[in-house]
Design a protein around this motif. Structure first.
Motif, mmCIF file in Angstrom:
data_model
loop_
_atom_site.group_PDB
_atom_site.id
_atom_site.type_symbol
_atom_site.label_atom_id
_atom_site.label_comp_id
_atom_site.label_asym_id
_atom_site.label_seq_id
_atom_site.Cartn_x
_atom_site.Cartn_y
_atom_site.Cartn_z
ATOM 1 N N LEU A 1 0.824 -1.209 0.000
ATOM 2 C CA LEU A 1 0.000 0.000 0.000
ATOM 3 C C LEU A 1 0.857 1.257 0.000
ATOM 4 N N SER A 2 1.994 1.223 0.675
ATOM 5 C CA SER A 2 2.894 2.382 0.686
ATOM 6 C C SER A 2 3.365 2.722 -0.714
ATOM 7 N N GLN A 3 3.762 1.716 -1.465
ATOM 8 C CA GLN A 3 4.256 1.966 -2.817
ATOM 9 C C GLN A 3 3.147 2.486 -3.720
ATOM 10 N N VAL A 4 1.947 1.913 -3.583
ATOM 11 C CA VAL A 4 0.816 2.390 -4.382
ATOM 12 C C VAL A 4 0.563 3.862 -4.137
ATOM 13 N N PHE A 5 0.390 4.238 -2.873
ATOM 14 C CA PHE A 5 0.054 5.626 -2.565
ATOM 15 C C PHE A 5 1.184 6.573 -2.962
ATOM 16 N N ALA A 6 2.433 6.152 -2.775
ATOM 17 C CA ALA A 6 3.559 7.005 -3.158
ATOM 18 C C ALA A 6 3.561 7.258 -4.661
ATOM 19 N N ARG A 7 3.254 6.247 -5.453
ATOM 20 C CA ARG A 7 3.263 6.413 -6.907
ATOM 21 C C ARG A 7 2.119 7.291 -7.392
ATOM 22 N N PHE A 8 1.120 7.483 -6.522
ATOM 23 C CA PHE A 8 0.032 8.400 -6.853
ATOM 24 C C PHE A 8 0.239 9.779 -6.218
ATOM 25 N N ALA B 1 14.892 -0.459 -1.038
ATOM 26 C CA ALA B 1 15.493 0.428 -2.046
ATOM 27 C C ALA B 1 14.467 0.842 -3.093
ATOM 28 N N ALA B 2 13.602 -0.089 -3.492
ATOM 29 C CA ALA B 2 12.587 0.221 -4.498
ATOM 30 C C ALA B 2 11.599 1.258 -3.972
ATOM 31 N N LEU B 3 11.170 1.087 -2.725
ATOM 32 C CA LEU B 3 10.215 2.050 -2.166
ATOM 33 C C LEU B 3 10.857 3.421 -1.970
ATOM 34 N N ARG B 4 12.104 3.433 -1.533
ATOM 35 C CA ARG B 4 12.784 4.724 -1.379
ATOM 36 C C ARG B 4 12.930 5.421 -2.727
ATOM 37 N N ALA B 5 13.136 4.653 -3.774
ATOM 38 C CA ALA B 5 13.221 5.245 -5.113
ATOM 39 C C ALA B 5 11.899 5.874 -5.527
ATOM 40 N N ASP B 6 10.797 5.380 -4.956
ATOM 41 C CA ASP B 6 9.480 5.963 -5.220
ATOM 42 C C ASP B 6 9.154 7.104 -4.262
ATOM 43 N N GLY B 7 10.106 7.468 -3.401
ATOM 44 C CA GLY B 7 9.911 8.592 -2.505
ATOM 45 C C GLY B 7 9.431 8.240 -1.107
ATOM 46 N N VAL B 8 9.350 6.946 -0.791
ATOM 47 C CA VAL B 8 8.877 6.522 0.526
ATOM 48 C C VAL B 8 10.015 6.638 1.546
ATOM 49 N N GLU B 9 9.729 7.268 2.662
ATOM 50 C CA GLU B 9 10.673 7.284 3.778
ATOM 51 C C GLU B 9 10.466 6.018 4.603
ATOM 52 N N ILE B 10 11.559 5.351 4.960
ATOM 53 C CA ILE B 10 11.462 4.119 5.744
ATOM 54 C C ILE B 10 12.327 4.267 6.989
ATOM 55 N N HIS B 11 11.692 4.036 8.125
ATOM 56 C CA HIS B 11 12.400 4.112 9.407
ATOM 57 C C HIS B 11 12.218 2.776 10.125
ATOM 58 N N THR B 12 13.306 2.021 10.250
ATOM 59 C CA THR B 12 13.258 0.734 10.928
ATOM 60 C C THR B 12 13.857 0.860 12.331
ATOM 61 N N GLY B 13 13.566 -0.131 13.167
ATOM 62 C CA GLY B 13 14.071 -0.106 14.533
ATOM 63 C C GLY B 13 13.430 0.977 15.382
ATOM 64 N N VAL B 14 12.242 1.413 14.992
ATOM 65 C CA VAL B 14 11.541 2.467 15.728
ATOM 66 C C VAL B 14 10.251 1.882 16.302
ATOM 67 N N ARG B 15 10.130 1.916 17.610
ATOM 68 C CA ARG B 15 8.935 1.412 18.272
ATOM 69 C C ARG B 15 7.983 2.572 18.556
ATOM 70 N N ALA B 16 6.747 2.445 18.076
ATOM 71 C CA ALA B 16 5.754 3.497 18.298
ATOM 72 C C ALA B 16 5.367 3.530 19.775
ATOM 73 N N GLU B 17 5.371 4.743 20.361
ATOM 74 C CA GLU B 17 5.072 4.886 21.786
ATOM 75 C C GLU B 17 3.807 5.695 22.063
ATOM 76 N N ARG B 18 3.468 6.596 21.156
ATOM 77 C CA ARG B 18 2.265 7.396 21.374
ATOM 78 C C ARG B 18 1.759 7.939 20.038
ATOM 79 N N VAL B 19 0.419 8.029 19.920
ATOM 80 C CA VAL B 19 -0.208 8.603 18.732
ATOM 81 C C VAL B 19 -1.193 9.678 19.174
#
Length: 491
Positions: free
Chosen positions: A187-194, A221-239
């Protein structure tokens, strides 16, 4: 409570697997009640496989048009979500109406009941004020629902699951995606390409963590080429949500904002709703434990996502074939004279179906009923490039103490990859048991990664000797010919 109505089989949950079981048994002449509280067909046709692949097809067309500049001149691309939303609404989902599916089931001879079914004893199912007693058994196909993590503040916000992402009519300007698994990346790649600004936040150290590390690298690498930012090793703590935008605060002081938040952090079965305690089955499991004939207990079967064997339509259909054969086999061996419904006479005529299922079942087939065998479970992530995999990863094989051989080749080094040019990212990776001389796992990443996977699935499923795979003729120039190079590189 109403007096139980006697029927042959009750199927609770008419997702892909449940609908197949109920419909096939009804066609065989059994009296079948199918129970569904949501939409007949389940996630796949309404919020999963079908509409998401329509989205991916449209997004890939945009990507290919943008590649014209590197191959065939120049092209200008203006994304428009309206035809995609219309196609999903009108062609895939009938505006999320299951009338056609219900009619299809009834047309096969089944009886449809809308509602939430619950076991109230062995073979007994209650739906509101109706109670059914099944002669041959009950099949549970109630699926799973999104597993929403207990993040502070999240429950009080209008976050998306895959349902809202699929149903969206107008795209947001920005999107936070919590979860870097297959659904999140697709879904990330789809929305980024739009044209949507997309940020993926993943708690693990890489996206697609269940696949080979090399696959994670190519997909990221493919998603980043489409403009997607990717952050790994990050645990969500609050929304938080201020009425217009989401703010996600993560470990290490990280913070992300976007107009929308999509939560795709897995799914879970809600076993506590099924009344399993009335048949002596514990509900503390994440999924329903089943044996190799999909039996939960005597006269109780389960199919699909609720079994935890993989949230794939092809798994649900595979399991459904086993359940159908097992129930027909049980019906055949029941005492015909003790059957007041007269179904025994039609069951005999349905045994051809059971026999055909046994001959087309898994390699673990025994008697007239095939046994489940997941050694060659195929899976595909439909990003661009596609990530197809079957069997064990290298790490899984080593953890089992197998004497592992690995063969690897980049797709771009093959003739077809070189011809393809821009967009040829990918590879073939083979995992072999050196002692047995067979493949036990494989990964195919590339423009047709899921299609190339088919031959590798056969090789793993049938335990084709490596010597035979090396002595095959591979068509030139094809993507699958890279398998030959990977075999050559086994070491």
């Amino acid at each position: 409570m109403a007096e139980p109505e006697q029927v042959d089989v009750v199927v609770v949950g008419l997702g892909v697997g449940g609908e197949e079981v109920a419909g096939r048994l009804a066609e065989a002449g059994l009296s079948v009640v199918g129970v569904e509280r949501d939409l007949v067909g389940g996630e796949c046709p309404y919020w999963g496989c079908i509409p998401s692949k329509m989205m991916i097809r449209a997004a890939n067309a945009l990507a290919e048009a943008r590649r014209v500049d590197g191959l065939a001149g120049a092209a200008e691309v203006r994304p428009d979500w309206a035809p995609v939303a219309r196609r999903i609404r009108e062609e895939a989902t009938d505006t999320w109406d299951d009338r056609v599916a219900v009619d299809r089931f009834v047309g096969r001879g089944g009886r449809f009941v809308r509602g939430a079914g619950r076991l109230t004893g062995p073979g007994r199912v209650q739906v509101d004020d109706q109670v059914f007693q099944a002669r041959y058994g009950v099949v549970l196909g109630t699926g799973t629902r999104p597993a929403v993590p207990p993040i502070e503040g999240l429950a009080d916000t209008p976050y998306w699951t895959n349902h809202q992402a699929i149903e969206v009519e107008e795209l947001p300007d920005s999107l936070l995606v919590l979860g870097g698994g297959a659904i999140g990346l697709e879904l990330s790649q789809v929305f980024a390409r739009f044209g949507v600004r997309v940020t993926v936040v993943e708690a693990l150290d890489r996206v697609l963590a269940v696949e080979e590390p090399e696959a994670s690298e190519v997909a990221a690498a493919a998603l980043r080429a489409d403009g997607v930012e990717i952050h790994t090793g990050v645990r969500a703590e609050r929304v938080d949500h201020d009425g217009q935008r989401f703010t996600l605060r993560g470990s290490g002081g990280t913070s992300f904002t976007a107009e929308r938040l999509l939560v795709v952090t897995g799914r879970r079965a809600h076993l506590e709703e099924l009344g399993l305690d009335t048949i002596g089955v514990e509900t503390g499991h994440r999924f329903l434990p089943v044996d190799d004939r999909m039996r939960v207990a005597d006269d109780i079967w389960a199919v699909g996502d609720v079994t935890g064997e993989g949230a794939f339509t092809h798994i649900a259909m595979y399991q459904a074939a086993i359940v159908i054969a097992d129930i027909l086999d049980r019906a055949r061996h029941s005492k015909a004279g003790a059957d007041p419904s007269g179904t025994a006479s039609v069951v005999g005529g349905a045994m051809g179906a059971a026999s055909s299922l046994s001959t087309s079942g898994s390699s673990g087939s025994a008697g007239t009923v095939p046994r489940a065998d997941y050694r060659a479970l195929p899976r595909v992530t439909f990003t661009d490039p596609e990530v197809g995999a079957v069997g064990l990863t290298e790490q899984q094989a080593r953890e089992r103490g197998i004497n592992v051989q690995v063969g690897f080749t980049k797709l771009s080094s093959s003739a077809r990859g070189w011809i393809h040019g821009v967009g040829d990212e990918g590879f073939i990776k083979l995992v072999a048991d050196a002692d047995q001389g067979v493949l036990i796992g494989a990964t195919s990443v590339g423009p047709a990664g899921g299609e190339v996977l088919s031959g590798l699935v056969v090789a793993v499923h049938a335990a084709v000797p490596l010597s035979q795979l090396r002595h095959m003729i591979y068509a030139y120039p094809t993507f699958h010919r890279a398998i030959e190079d990977a075999l050559r590189n086994l070491s």
